[in-house]
Design an enzyme around this catalytic site. Sequence first.
Site, mmCIF file in Angstrom:
data_model
loop_
_atom_site.group_PDB
_atom_site.id
_atom_site.type_symbol
_atom_site.label_atom_id
_atom_site.label_comp_id
_atom_site.label_asym_id
_atom_site.label_seq_id
_atom_site.Cartn_x
_atom_site.Cartn_y
_atom_site.Cartn_z
ATOM 1 N N MET A 150 0.827 -1.176 -0.063
ATOM 2 C CA MET A 150 -0.159 -0.020 -0.082
ATOM 3 C C MET A 150 0.875 1.435 -0.070
ATOM 4 S SD MET A 150 -2.786 -0.972 -0.532
ATOM 5 C CE MET A 150 -4.296 -2.079 -0.213
ATOM 6 N N HIS B 211 -4.966 -6.288 -8.448
ATOM 7 C CA HIS B 211 -5.856 -5.274 -7.871
ATOM 8 C C HIS B 211 -7.389 -5.774 -7.855
ATOM 9 C CE1 HIS B 211 -7.625 -1.136 -7.304
ATOM 10 N NE2 HIS B 211 -8.474 -1.559 -8.233
#
Length: 218
Positions: free
Chosen positions: A92, A111
């Site tokens: 992240m 994703h």
Amino acid sequence: MAKTRTAVLISGRGSNMVALLNAAKAEDFPAEIAFVLSNRADAAGLAEAEKRGVETMVIDHREFDDRAAFEADINQALGDANIELVCLAGFMRLLTSEFVDAWRDRLINIHPSILPAFKGLQTHERALAAGVRIHGATAHFVRAEMDEGPVIVQGAVPVLPSDTAESLAERVLAVEHRIYPIAVALVADRKARVVSEKVMIDEDGGHAGDVLIVPHCA
Ligand code: GAR
């Protein structure tokens, strides 16, 4: 042929990392998960990687003045481990264009949406709010813009009337775990090639075809 030395970059749970580690147990899997790197010492996936005997490292982004210095250390670590392919798996941190360009077509991401729909965070909440009938996951080569880049493999699930963000996330995660190893194998085998910013899969590109659409993974 020698297996492609592959690193997985994580920030948390690491379930996609585990899916890659499990796939890599197969003798004919073309990638070896040789290194797991996290920007957070408390990432649960780190313990899991260590348990399986994979070399791990923490490079905490908060200890650096800027992204470039943080990424210089990551690059050093990847180089020291002789890494050829980097897989982002719930990592992240946004990466600079310099880092992304240095790893061009050797850096891939998973994703939780059918890109280019729903880039960014809270993809499941937004899919429900948009009222789409199918949702899913994408494994793609990374480009400098967030959640952009040539698509390698996608998988889809139906959005059910009873779905909550949690139930949808669970069904999509099962798809992520199926498609990410396929994408890594295609790239490691050099069967996925980027041509004019689209991925061409060589004819004998394995069994990708039967999971491009995953009707139900509950
Ligand atoms: C996964 O759902 C992954 O697709 C997502 O974070 C989760 C990490 O879970 N990544 C992104 O949203 C990146 N844009 P995991 O740590 O259990 O693999």
